[in-house]
Design a protein around this motif. Structure first.
Motif, short mmCIF file in Angstrom:
data_model
loop_
_atom_site.label_atom_id
_atom_site.label_comp_id
_atom_site.label_asym_id
_atom_site.label_seq_id
_atom_site.Cartn_x
_atom_site.Cartn_y
_atom_site.Cartn_z
N MET A 212 14.99 6.81 59.34
CA MET A 212 16.20 7.24 60.05
C MET A 212 16.96 6.03 60.59
N VAL A 213 16.23 5.08 61.11
CA VAL A 213 16.86 3.92 61.74
C VAL A 213 17.61 3.05 60.72
N ASP A 214 17.20 3.16 59.46
CA ASP A 214 17.83 2.34 58.43
C ASP A 214 19.05 3.01 57.79
N ARG A 215 19.24 4.27 58.06
CA ARG A 215 20.26 5.01 57.30
C ARG A 215 21.70 4.62 57.67
N ARG A 216 22.53 4.54 56.65
CA ARG A 216 23.97 4.35 56.84
C ARG A 216 24.66 5.53 56.13
N ASP A 217 24.60 6.67 56.81
CA ASP A 217 24.97 7.95 56.20
C ASP A 217 26.48 8.20 56.34
N ALA A 218 27.19 8.08 55.22
CA ALA A 218 28.65 8.25 55.27
C ALA A 218 29.03 9.66 55.70
N LEU A 219 28.20 10.63 55.35
CA LEU A 219 28.53 12.01 55.71
C LEU A 219 28.34 12.26 57.21
N TYR A 220 27.38 11.59 57.79
CA TYR A 220 27.21 11.68 59.24
C TYR A 220 28.44 11.09 59.94
N GLY A 221 28.89 9.94 59.46
CA GLY A 221 30.11 9.34 60.03
C GLY A 221 31.31 10.26 59.86
N ALA A 222 31.41 10.88 58.67
CA ALA A 222 32.54 11.79 58.41
C ALA A 222 32.47 13.00 59.34
N ALA A 223 31.25 13.50 59.56
CA ALA A 223 31.09 14.66 60.44
C ALA A 223 31.56 14.34 61.85
N GLU A 224 31.19 13.17 62.34
CA GLU A 224 31.65 12.74 63.67
C GLU A 224 33.17 12.63 63.69
N TYR A 249 35.76 14.73 49.93
CA TYR A 249 34.95 14.49 48.74
C TYR A 249 33.82 13.56 49.14
N LEU A 250 32.62 13.83 48.65
CA LEU A 250 31.55 12.89 48.96
C LEU A 250 30.79 12.48 47.71
N ASP A 251 30.35 11.26 47.73
CA ASP A 251 29.54 10.70 46.63
C ASP A 251 28.20 10.26 47.17
N PRO A 252 27.07 10.51 46.49
CA PRO A 252 27.08 11.16 45.17
C PRO A 252 27.03 12.69 45.23
N ASN A 253 27.04 13.31 46.40
CA ASN A 253 26.96 14.77 46.54
C ASN A 253 25.74 15.30 45.80
N SER A 254 24.60 14.70 46.11
CA SER A 254 23.34 15.07 45.46
C SER A 254 22.35 15.53 46.53
N PRO A 255 21.51 16.53 46.22
CA PRO A 255 20.60 17.08 47.23
C PRO A 255 19.64 16.05 47.82
N VAL A 256 19.34 15.00 47.09
CA VAL A 256 18.30 14.09 47.57
C VAL A 256 18.85 12.68 47.80
N ALA A 257 20.15 12.59 48.07
CA ALA A 257 20.73 11.27 48.33
C ALA A 257 21.62 11.31 49.57
N ILE A 258 21.43 10.32 50.42
CA ILE A 258 22.35 10.10 51.55
C ILE A 258 23.69 9.67 50.96
N ALA A 259 24.78 10.25 51.46
CA ALA A 259 26.11 9.94 50.90
C ALA A 259 26.48 8.48 51.12
N ARG A 260 26.97 7.85 50.06
CA ARG A 260 27.44 6.46 50.20
C ARG A 260 28.90 6.41 50.57
N GLU A 261 29.67 7.45 50.20
CA GLU A 261 31.12 7.42 50.49
C GLU A 261 31.66 8.83 50.70
N VAL A 262 32.51 8.97 51.69
CA VAL A 262 33.22 10.23 51.91
C VAL A 262 34.71 9.91 52.03
N ARG A 263 35.51 10.69 51.31
CA ARG A 263 36.97 10.51 51.39
C ARG A 263 37.56 11.77 52.03
N LEU A 264 38.35 11.55 53.06
CA LEU A 264 38.88 12.66 53.85
C LEU A 264 40.40 12.56 53.97
#
Ligand code: GLV
Ligand code: MN
Ligand code: MN
Length: 408
Positions: A212-224, A249-264
């Motif tokens: 958790m401490v290492d994650r750079r979750d683009a979707l978490y940032g987008a949610a905020e 839109y989010l990439d890669p939008n995969s069930p087992v991957a933390i999002a690398r990019e979200v475009r809003l």
């Protein structure tokens, strides 16, 4: 018209240059031809129906748009085009002395849902968007405007026309007219809008295995960011700020991957430009905080904006006089939605009318305006077109504006 792109819930889906938009445009073109309009299509797919009664004179242009949002209502834009066509036909057939020629227009891609920005056709004609840039714009599947227009045989070579004035009627898409029991809205001002294309960048990693401490979750940032956009209104008086995140839109939008990019797409509007700028500055501060909290980068890559501003007072008074004469209730309205009239009013004398929207609902299959209200709107529009075409608006005494699809 509502049969083209009809949806099960009673609405339509006719995004710009889709098959359904093409079918509707073809039907409208055939109607124009049958009714003795000369049909011209320009390079960005705007359809004009011309009636020349005063050889060589500039045109009074009346119109709106036939494209729609996804899963949309039947009235937004389509009512305005149909009302314009009937008003122009009636005025041309009437015996009022004409000083200007008449044209109906279906502006291409007013909605901006498939191809951004909205109000594309009028932006090209008024010179704020180069035609080459508009044609190269892509939809989410990578199809360009030019490819999409060619697929519906939607491009022509009409260079443009001299415009003396522009008129548009539209459903209100709000509920002030309904709440006040008013039939005709005289659009007197438009809200300022900022549409920010925002990219949140993190780093793709494993949803389970990454610490958790290492994650750079683009979707978490987008949610905020989404929450921050909504909460932006808390610091302002009611109805002084409208905010939304409308597209994501989010990439890669995969069930087992933390999002690398979200475009809003962030949409912020206010009746006051200064207030909107304050709100957007506050949002940018929140973005910096979210970058730290979510360990992401947030970048505003694009901005489309238009400014609040008044409509021509003389046009408002002329429309008020015609509504009064015809016995309809009327009041001044502000438009929060953008319209092609928002672009046109920057370059030519422009008059815009509203008719009520039931419950203020729009961009929804449930959008509804009664037949009585639509006919009342048509009555007033026809009367105002007749007056403007005979030169009643002194603002049309100046030189008409040559509007063309060429880059300026
Ligand atoms: C356009 O229709 C807008 O309001 O953005
Ligand atoms: Mn519209
Ligand atoms: Mn719309």
């Amino acid at each position: 018209m509502s049969t083209f792109g009809a949806t099960p819930g009673g609405g339509v889906e006719r995004q710009a240059a889709s098959v359904a938009d093409g079918e509707n445009r073809a039907w409208f073109t055939a109607w124009l031809v049958e009714n003795d309009f000369e049909v011209k299509v320009d390079a960005i797919g705007n359809i004009f129906g011309l009636i020349e009664t005063v050889p060589g004179a500039p045109y009074v242009v009346v119109g709106s748009h036939l494209d729609s949002q996804p899963l949309a209502g039947r009235f937004d834009g389509a009512y305005g085009v149909l009302a314009a066509a009937h008003a122009v036909r009636a005025v041309a057939a009437g015996d009022a002395p004409a000083r200007f020629n008449l044209a109906v227009v279906d502006w291409f891609n007013e909605e901006g849902s498939r191809f951004k920005p909205s109000m594309m056709g009028s932006a090209v004609l008024t010179g704020t968007l180069p035609v080459a840039k508009a044609l190269a714009t892509t939809d989410p599947a990578g199809t360009t405007v030019s490819e999409a227009l060619d697929a519906i045989d939607g491009r022509g070579n009409f260079a443009g026309l001299d415009v003396a004035a522009y008129l548009e009627i539209h459903v209100e898409q709000g509920r002030e007219l309904e709440d006040t029991g008013t039939t005709i809205g005289l659009v007197s001002t438009t809200w300022t809008a900022h549409k920010l294309e925002v990219v949140v960048t993190g780093e793709q990693s494993h949803t389970g295995a990454a610490r958790m401490v290492d994650r750079r979750d683009a979707l978490y940032g987008a949610a905020e960011l989404i929450v921050a956009v909504r909460r932006l209104i808390d610091g302002f008086e009611p109805e002084q700020l409208h905010t939304a995140v409308s597209e994501m839109y989010l990439d890669p939008n995969s069930p087992v991957a933390i999002a690398r990019e979200v475009r809003l797409l962030v949409d912020v509007r206010s009746p006051e430009r200064a207030l909107l700028e304050t709100a957007v500055a506050q949002l940018r501060e929140r973005m910096t905080e979210i970058e730290a909290v979510a360990k992401v980068e947030i970048e505003v890559r694009g901005l489309v904006e238009w400014s609040s501003g008044p409509f021509l007072e003389e046009g408002i008074l002329l429309a008020a006089a015609e509504a009064e004469r015809l016995g309809y209730t009327y009041r001044r309205s502000a438009t929060v939605a953008g319209h092609d009239a928002t672009n046109m009013k920057e370059v030519v004398p422009t008059v815009m009318l509203f008719v009520p929207s039931v419950d203020g609902i729009s961009h929804n299959e449930r959008e509804f305006t009664s037949d009585d209200d639509m006919v009342a709107g048509l009555d007033v529009l026809t009367a105002v077109v007749a007056r403007v075409a005979s030169g009643a608006l002194s603002a049309t005494d100046g030189d008409a504006i040559a509007m063309s699809v060429g880059d300026r």
